[in-house]
Design a protein around this motif. Structure first.
Motif, PDB file in Angstrom:
ATOM      1  N   GLY A  85      44.459  49.571  31.459  1.00  0.00           N
ATOM      2  CA  GLY A  85      44.797  49.311  30.059  1.00  0.00           C
ATOM      3  C   GLY A  85      44.641  47.833  29.693  1.00  0.00           C
ATOM      4  N   HIS A  86      44.695  46.957  30.715  1.00  0.00           N
ATOM      5  CA  HIS A  86      44.587  45.516  30.434  1.00  0.00           C
ATOM      6  C   HIS A  86      43.196  44.973  30.721  1.00  0.00           C
ATOM      7  CE1 HIS A  86      48.803  45.462  29.804  1.00  0.00           C
ATOM      8  NE2 HIS A  86      49.092  45.775  31.045  1.00  0.00           N
ATOM      9  N   ALA A  87      42.259  45.863  31.047  1.00  0.00           N
ATOM     10  CA  ALA A  87      40.942  45.410  31.520  1.00  0.00           C
ATOM     11  C   ALA A  87      40.262  44.461  30.537  1.00  0.00           C
ATOM     12  CB  ALA A  87      40.045  46.604  31.808  1.00  0.00           C
ATOM     13  N   GLU A  88      40.331  44.773  29.227  1.00  0.00           N
ATOM     14  CA  GLU A  88      39.639  43.946  28.221  1.00  0.00           C
ATOM     15  C   GLU A  88      40.163  42.513  28.210  1.00  0.00           C
ATOM     16  OE1 GLU A  88      37.288  43.571  25.694  1.00  0.00           O
ATOM     17  OE2 GLU A  88      36.426  45.019  27.102  1.00  0.00           O
ATOM     18  N   PRO A 131      39.999  33.528  28.417  1.00  0.00           N
ATOM     19  CA  PRO A 131      40.366  32.396  29.272  1.00  0.00           C
ATOM     20  C   PRO A 131      41.854  32.402  29.613  1.00  0.00           C
ATOM     21  CG  PRO A 131      39.235  31.656  27.267  1.00  0.00           C
ATOM     22  CD  PRO A 131      39.437  33.119  27.135  1.00  0.00           C
ATOM     23  N   PHE A 132      42.178  32.069  30.825  1.00  0.00           N
ATOM     24  CA  PHE A 132      43.547  31.919  31.343  1.00  0.00           C
ATOM     25  C   PHE A 132      44.356  33.223  31.339  1.00  0.00           C
ATOM     26  CE2 PHE A 132      42.552  27.735  29.259  1.00  0.00           C
ATOM     27  CZ  PHE A 132      42.105  27.140  30.425  1.00  0.00           C
ATOM     28  N   GLN A 133      43.696  34.345  31.284  1.00  0.00           N
ATOM     29  CA  GLN A 133      44.410  35.627  31.336  1.00  0.00           C
ATOM     30  C   GLN A 133      44.461  36.098  32.784  1.00  0.00           C
ATOM     31  OE1 GLN A 133      45.826  37.171  28.783  1.00  0.00           O
ATOM     32  NE2 GLN A 133      45.082  35.740  27.239  1.00  0.00           N
ATOM     33  N   ARG A 134      45.674  36.327  33.281  1.00  0.00           N
ATOM     34  CA  ARG A 134      45.817  36.785  34.664  1.00  0.00           C
ATOM     35  C   ARG A 134      46.805  37.928  34.707  1.00  0.00           C
ATOM     36  NH1 ARG A 134      47.220  33.731  38.988  1.00  0.00           N
ATOM     37  NH2 ARG A 134      45.338  34.441  40.011  1.00  0.00           N
ATOM     38  N   LEU A 135      46.578  38.860  35.616  1.00  0.00           N
ATOM     39  CA  LEU A 135      47.503  39.982  35.742  1.00  0.00           C
ATOM     40  C   LEU A 135      48.362  39.870  36.993  1.00  0.00           C
ATOM     41  CD1 LEU A 135      45.340  43.053  34.713  1.00  0.00           C
ATOM     42  CD2 LEU A 135      47.108  41.886  33.414  1.00  0.00           C
ATOM     43  N   HIS A 136      48.010  38.910  37.847  1.00  0.00           N
ATOM     44  CA  HIS A 136      48.772  38.736  39.082  1.00  0.00           C
ATOM     45  C   HIS A 136      49.369  37.333  39.080  1.00  0.00           C
ATOM     46  CE1 HIS A 136      45.781  41.873  39.912  1.00  0.00           C
ATOM     47  NE2 HIS A 136      46.723  42.402  40.681  1.00  0.00           N
ATOM     48  N   ALA A 155      35.216  46.453  33.190  1.00  0.00           N
ATOM     49  CA  ALA A 155      35.843  46.689  34.494  1.00  0.00           C
ATOM     50  C   ALA A 155      36.472  48.076  34.548  1.00  0.00           C
ATOM     51  CB  ALA A 155      36.919  45.639  34.736  1.00  0.00           C
ATOM     52  N   GLU A 156      36.502  48.636  35.745  1.00  0.00           N
ATOM     53  CA  GLU A 156      37.239  49.883  35.986  1.00  0.00           C
ATOM     54  C   GLU A 156      38.164  49.606  37.160  1.00  0.00           C
ATOM     55  OE1 GLU A 156      33.560  52.791  34.664  1.00  0.00           O
ATOM     56  OE2 GLU A 156      34.322  52.925  36.709  1.00  0.00           O
ATOM     57  N   ALA A 157      39.407  50.049  37.049  1.00  0.00           N
ATOM     58  CA  ALA A 157      40.337  49.760  38.144  1.00  0.00           C
ATOM     59  C   ALA A 157      41.540  50.685  38.058  1.00  0.00           C
ATOM     60  CB  ALA A 157      40.812  48.313  38.058  1.00  0.00           C
ATOM     61  N   ALA A 158      42.344  50.687  39.112  1.00  0.00           N
ATOM     62  CA  ALA A 158      43.643  51.350  39.095  1.00  0.00           C
ATOM     63  C   ALA A 158      44.545  50.504  39.972  1.00  0.00           C
ATOM     64  CB  ALA A 158      43.522  52.763  39.639  1.00  0.00           C
ATOM     65  N   VAL A 159      45.841  50.482  39.638  1.00  0.00           N
ATOM     66  CA  VAL A 159      46.765  49.650  40.400  1.00  0.00           C
ATOM     67  C   VAL A 159      46.728  50.075  41.865  1.00  0.00           C
ATOM     68  CG1 VAL A 159      49.207  49.055  40.708  1.00  0.00           C
ATOM     69  CG2 VAL A 159      48.244  49.283  38.405  1.00  0.00           C
ATOM     70  N   ASP A 160      46.537  49.108  42.735  1.00  0.00           N
ATOM     71  CA  ASP A 160      46.522  49.314  44.177  1.00  0.00           C
ATOM     72  C   ASP A 160      45.348  50.160  44.687  1.00  0.00           C
ATOM     73  OD1 ASP A 160      47.900  48.229  46.228  1.00  0.00           O
ATOM     74  OD2 ASP A 160      49.001  50.065  46.693  1.00  0.00           O
ATOM     75  N   GLU A 161      44.391  50.411  43.831  1.00  0.00           N
ATOM     76  CA  GLU A 161      43.248  51.237  44.277  1.00  0.00           C
ATOM     77  C   GLU A 161      41.909  50.539  44.079  1.00  0.00           C
ATOM     78  OE1 GLU A 161      43.259  55.247  42.847  1.00  0.00           O
ATOM     79  OE2 GLU A 161      45.431  55.369  43.132  1.00  0.00           O
ATOM     80  N   GLY A 162      41.936  49.234  44.026  1.00  0.00           N
ATOM     81  CA  GLY A 162      40.677  48.493  43.937  1.00  0.00           C
ATOM     82  C   GLY A 162      40.149  48.375  42.511  1.00  0.00           C
ATOM     83  N   ALA A 163      39.089  47.609  42.384  1.00  0.00           N
ATOM     84  CA  ALA A 163      38.505  47.361  41.054  1.00  0.00           C
ATOM     85  C   ALA A 163      36.989  47.301  41.168  1.00  0.00           C
ATOM     86  CB  ALA A 163      39.028  46.034  40.502  1.00  0.00           C
ATOM     87  N   PHE A 217      33.748  45.712  38.823  1.00  0.00           N
ATOM     88  CA  PHE A 217      33.284  44.961  37.658  1.00  0.00           C
ATOM     89  C   PHE A 217      31.793  45.217  37.476  1.00  0.00           C
ATOM     90  CE2 PHE A 217      36.866  42.475  36.261  1.00  0.00           C
ATOM     91  CZ  PHE A 217      37.737  42.647  37.328  1.00  0.00           C
ATOM     92  N   PHE A 218      31.435  45.657  36.260  1.00  0.00           N
ATOM     93  CA  PHE A 218      30.032  45.969  35.948  1.00  0.00           C
ATOM     94  C   PHE A 218      29.480  44.937  34.968  1.00  0.00           C
ATOM     95  CE2 PHE A 218      32.107  50.011  36.754  1.00  0.00           C
ATOM     96  CZ  PHE A 218      31.197  50.712  37.521  1.00  0.00           C
ATOM     97  N   PHE A 219      28.182  44.683  35.047  1.00  0.00           N
ATOM     98  CA  PHE A 219      27.537  43.910  33.980  1.00  0.00           C
ATOM     99  C   PHE A 219      26.098  44.360  33.796  1.00  0.00           C
ATOM    100  CE2 PHE A 219      26.806  41.419  37.823  1.00  0.00           C
ATOM    101  CZ  PHE A 219      25.489  41.007  37.711  1.00  0.00           C
ATOM    102  N   THR A 220      25.627  44.198  32.556  1.00  0.00           N
ATOM    103  CA  THR A 220      24.211  44.480  32.267  1.00  0.00           C
ATOM    104  C   THR A 220      23.570  43.170  31.802  1.00  0.00           C
ATOM    105  OG1 THR A 220      24.640  44.974  29.946  1.00  0.00           O
ATOM    106  CG2 THR A 220      24.723  46.833  31.460  1.00  0.00           C
ATOM    107  N   LEU A 221      22.243  43.148  31.757  1.00  0.00           N
ATOM    108  CA  LEU A 221      21.533  41.949  31.292  1.00  0.00           C
ATOM    109  C   LEU A 221      20.487  42.376  30.274  1.00  0.00           C
ATOM    110  CD1 LEU A 221      20.994  40.280  34.778  1.00  0.00           C
ATOM    111  CD2 LEU A 221      22.686  39.632  33.079  1.00  0.00           C
ATOM    112  N   GLY A 222      20.228  41.492  29.296  1.00  0.00           N
ATOM    113  CA  GLY A 222      19.214  41.847  28.290  1.00  0.00           C
ATOM    114  C   GLY A 222      18.404  40.629  27.919  1.00  0.00           C
TER     115      GLY A 222
END
Ligand SMILES: Nc1ncnc2c1ncn2[C@@H]1O[C@H](COP(=O)(O)OP(=O)(O)OP(=O)(O)O)[C@@H](O)[C@H]1O
Ligand SMILES: [Mg+2]
Length: 424
Positions: free
Chosen positions: A355-358, A363-368, A396-404, A406-411
């Motif tokens: 829910g916090h992925a976005e 800048p300076f946003q941390r979840l831990h 990003a796709e993630a779940a608490v304690d189950e890894g994460a 991170f995807f990116f595309t280029l154009g």
């Protein structure tokens, strides 16, 4: 379209076939996005629907009739302009109604000289749009032909559809223009904000250096003037100024990625990821980690900046798996059907609430907490900015304690933001 048996000879058959053709033409017209396409569809359809020997598409331009295009067995008046009052398309437009002429040389509304060089003997002319017509459609026969009511109605139906299609084209054009304007306004606002953030960060450095150096000077030169509590407070001021200097440095670094001109080359992401993985392993030789990097991840982009992207994503994967017995990190590629190729960095670490992925990309946003996992929170903001500069997106796709992951595309690469606003 339904399949039809053309060998049928029932009396209404020709009319039915024409109606089916008209439906097809109307469908094609509804998809047209520019005037040339509308004209092209109409001139062909007009001739074919009534099985005539020729058709013209005429636009009203002030007091003139412009014969924009045609489809005929011999040349007509393509590209020519005639005064509204001296030709039959002008008559149809000024009167707002159709006219059929069996013998053009017996009709005074026809400029005979202009017709004598053509094959035309008979014609039908209909206006485009009944209310203040914007054009006209003509069809012509090389042999004398008394047009039937059905033919005139069919052509008028085509004229009405052409009118709707032309209005749609105008609406569509207006919409496109407005979207482009809005996008440019947003981009300009963004550039200004960028420049503002850069200037502020840059200008804050000097007073901050004063705070740092005078607090140092005070502690060093006049220690007798301070009691223990004052010294402790001064220490805090000094420490806080140091943290602020670091934050400013991070902002300036982030800003650099918006301002630097990108150099596009072929970049081997697999090789860069392998080099970065080796550096991470050297940093923590005691850690057990399985790092899997797909071969052949080659892209177009700026090598130095794409290295920064991978460096941040891999450093995060490494950091947030530090509490796992075996860290599992993989770098790879996904090709969704019909979508852009996505590159990813996946780990089996601490993960986070999706829910916090976005938010994480600001800048300076941390979840831990910094105690749990150190950092300033500028890495993903940097990643996002570089990926955007490359015309891509990051998520990003993630779940608490189950890894994460991170995807990116280029154009397509975007131009750099200038150092100062254009008006400054
Ligand atoms: N692989 C990951 N697993 C779990 N959480 C992650 C991962 N990557 C990023 N995060 C979360 O996103 C936050 C922001 O990441 P970011 O890279 O921007 O900052 P950071 O790593 O904390 O600090 P910095 O990169 O500036 O040293 C992290 O603090 C963490 O909460
Ligand atoms: Mg980071």
């Amino acid at each position: 379209m339904p399949t039809v048996d053309t060998s049928s000879s029932s009396p209404g058959w020709a009319g039915e076939q024409s109606a089916l053709r008209l439906v097809e033409v109307v469908q094609n017209l509804s998809l047209a996005r520019d005037l040339d396409t509308v004209i092209d569809i109409v001139r062909r359809a007009a001739r074919r629907l009534c099985q005539a020997d020729g058709a013209t598409f005429v636009l009203r331009e002030g007091d003139f009739c412009h014969y924009v295009n045609e489809d005929a067995i011999g040349p007509l008046w393509k590209g020519q302009r005639f005064p509204l009052g001296s030709c039959i398309s002008g008559w149809a437009m000024t009167h707002g109604r159709a006219t059929a002429i069996k013998d053009i040389y017996a009709d005074e509304r026809i400029p005979h000289d202009v017709y004598r060089v053509t094959f035309v003997k008979s014609l039908v002319m209909v206006p485009i749009r009944a209310e203040s017509p914007i054009g006209a459609i003509g069809i012509y026969w090389a042999q004398r032909h008394a047009a039937t009511d059905a033919e005139i109605e069919l052509l008028q139906a085509l004229g009405n559809s052409a009118s709707v299609a032309m209005e749609n084209v105008l609406l569509y054009r207006d919409l496109e223009r407005r979207v482009a304007e809005r996008t440019e306004q947003l981009a300009a606002a963004n550039r200004e904000l960028e420049t503002f953030a850069y200037s502020v960060s840059h200008d804050l450095q000097a007073p901050l250096r004063h705070i740092t150096s005078y607090s140092e000077l005070l502690a060093k030169e006049h220690p007798e003037a301070l009691d223990e509590e004052s010294r402790a407070w001064l220490g805090r001021i000094h420490h806080a100024a140091g943290t602020m200097a670091q934050l400013i440095q991070s902002l300036l670094r982030l800003s650099r990625f918006t301002r630097v001109e990108l150099r596009r080359t072929r970049v081997d992401l697999s090789r860069i990821a392998r080099e970065l993985a080796k550096l991470l392993r050297d940093e923590g030789p005691e850690r057990v980690a399985e790092i899997e990097i797909a071969e052949g991840l080659t892209v177009e982009g700026d090598e130095e900046l794409l290295r920064v992207v991978l460096q941040n994503l891999l450093a995060n994967a490494w950091k947030f798996t530090s509490r796992r017995d075996t860290a599992r990190i993989s770098v790879g590629m996904q090709q969704p059907p019909g979508g852009a190729t996505a590159y990813f960095v996946r780990d089996n670490g601490a993960g986070f609430d999706p829910g916090h992925a976005e938010r994480l990309f600001g800048p300076f946003q941390r979840l831990h907490s910094a105690k749990e996992f150190p950092g300033t929170g500028i890495g993903l903001a940097t990643v996002k900015r570089i990926v955007h500069r490359h015309g891509g997106v990051v998520w990003a796709e993630a779940a608490v304690d189950e890894g994460a992951t991170f995807f990116f595309t280029l154009g397509e690469i975007e131009p750099a933001v200038p150092d100062r606003p254009a008006s400054a």
